[in-house]
Design an enzyme around this catalytic site. Structure first.
Site, PDB file in Angstrom:
ATOM      1  CG  HIS A  18      -1.728  -0.831   1.447  1.00  0.00           C
ATOM      2  ND1 HIS A  18      -2.033  -1.761   2.544  1.00  0.00           N
ATOM      3  CD2 HIS A  18      -2.808  -1.311   0.759  1.00  0.00           C
ATOM      4  CE1 HIS A  18      -3.049  -2.577   2.433  1.00  0.00           C
ATOM      5  NE2 HIS A  18      -3.494  -2.421   1.208  1.00  0.00           N
ATOM      6  CE  LYS A  42     -13.191  -6.758   4.917  1.00  0.00           C
ATOM      7  NZ  LYS A  42     -12.422  -6.109   3.904  1.00  0.00           N
ATOM      8  CB  SER A 129      -4.439  -6.295   4.740  1.00  0.00           C
ATOM      9  OG  SER A 129      -3.997  -5.081   4.151  1.00  0.00           O
TER      10      SER A 129
HETATM   11  O1  PNS Z   1      -8.890  -2.224   0.486  1.00  0.00           O
HETATM   12  P1  PNS Z   1     -10.227  -2.980  -0.059  1.00  0.00           P
HETATM   13  O2  PNS Z   1     -10.944  -3.802   1.080  1.00  0.00           O
HETATM   14  O3  PNS Z   1     -10.006  -3.876  -1.430  1.00  0.00           O
HETATM   15  O4  PNS Z   1     -11.079  -1.701  -0.439  1.00  0.00           O
HETATM   16  C1  PNS Z   1     -12.267  -1.752  -1.041  1.00  0.00           C
HETATM   17  C2  PNS Z   1     -12.967  -0.216  -1.083  1.00  0.00           C
HETATM   18  C3  PNS Z   1     -13.061   0.514   0.378  1.00  0.00           C
HETATM   19  C4  PNS Z   1     -12.368   0.725  -1.970  1.00  0.00           C
HETATM   20  C5  PNS Z   1     -14.619  -0.461  -1.334  1.00  0.00           C
HETATM   21  O5  PNS Z   1     -15.027  -1.611  -0.627  1.00  0.00           O
HETATM   22  C6  PNS Z   1     -15.409   0.782  -1.340  1.00  0.00           C
HETATM   23  O6  PNS Z   1     -15.148   1.635  -1.976  1.00  0.00           O
HETATM   24  N1  PNS Z   1     -16.460   0.720  -0.489  1.00  0.00           N
HETATM   25  C7  PNS Z   1     -17.136   1.882  -0.026  1.00  0.00           C
HETATM   26  C8  PNS Z   1     -18.635   1.428  -0.637  1.00  0.00           C
HETATM   27  C9  PNS Z   1     -18.798   1.686  -2.098  1.00  0.00           C
HETATM   28  O7  PNS Z   1     -18.760   2.844  -2.597  1.00  0.00           O
HETATM   29  N2  PNS Z   1     -19.120   0.845  -2.738  1.00  0.00           N
HETATM   30  C10 PNS Z   1     -19.484   0.874  -4.162  1.00  0.00           C
HETATM   31  C11 PNS Z   1     -17.857   0.702  -5.085  1.00  0.00           C
HETATM   32  S1  PNS Z   1     -18.516  -0.835  -6.187  1.00  0.00           S
END
Ligand code: PNS
Length: 161
Positions: A18, A42, A129
């Site tokens: 990251h 989560k 992670s």
């Molecule tokens: O590190 P990660 O868990 O792969 O990150 C995922 C993240 C946080 C980028 C994604 O889950 C997200 O944007 N969540 C917020 C909710 C949202 O906007 N969802 C629609 C995107 S398809």
């Protein structure tokens, strides 16, 4: 015109992979906000405050990076921050399908926001992670794949290793 980018993720915890992506993004964009998702659905190993603190410490050497948290829809947050760009890292082809779908979904929701993908350094292509947490939990060494401050917090969390 200054371009502000948001690098969102769970960062549970932040890894050297990251950090690499955040540094590369900071070399391209004027401002980068590393933003930690607050996800009530989560179960996370570290609280959002801990995840932010670890990211802040690990990225304090990069002047145009700030660390923040968000909940709800990413595109709403990006708009609220007046940022035009979402950064995501790619480690392998296996990441692509999920990332592609997410980028298209976000574009559907907010056509003015652009998703930029930054390819990882091959030496971090296997780092995640979840694997860091699991390896550490079972007594393996993660010294080379997380920053020192994260290593210390993992030791505190999973008792002295
Ligand atoms: O590190 P990660 O868990 O792969 O990150 C995922 C993240 C946080 C980028 C994604 O889950 C997200 O944007 N969540 C917020 C909710 C949202 O906007 N969802 C629609 C995107 S398809």
């Amino acid at each position: 015109m200054k371009v502000r980018a948001v690098y969102p993720g769970s960062f549970d915890p932040i890894t050297n992979g990251h950090i690499y992506i955040a540094e590369r993004a900071a070399a391209v964009f004027d401002e980068v906000i590393v933003s930690v998702l607050v996800n009530e659905r989560k179960v996370s190993a570290f609280s959002v405050e801990e995840r932010c603190a670890m990211a802040r410490e690990a990225l304090s050497h990069v002047k145009n990076i700030t660390v923040d948290s968000f909940n709800g829809l990413l595109v709403d947050y990006v708009r609220q921050k007046e940022a035009g760009v979402i950064i995501r890292g790619l480690r392998a082809m296996s990441d692509f399908e999920y990332e592609f779908q997410m980028a298209l979904m976000n574009r559907q929701l907010a056509p003015e926001i652009e998703t930029f993908f930054i390819v990882t350094d091959p030496k971090y292509s296997y780092v995640s992670s979840s694997s860091v947490r699991e390896i550490f939990h079972f007594g393996g060494t993660v010294r080379d794949v997380v920053p020192d401050n994260v290593f210390e917090r993992l030791r505190e969390r999973y008792h002295d290793r």
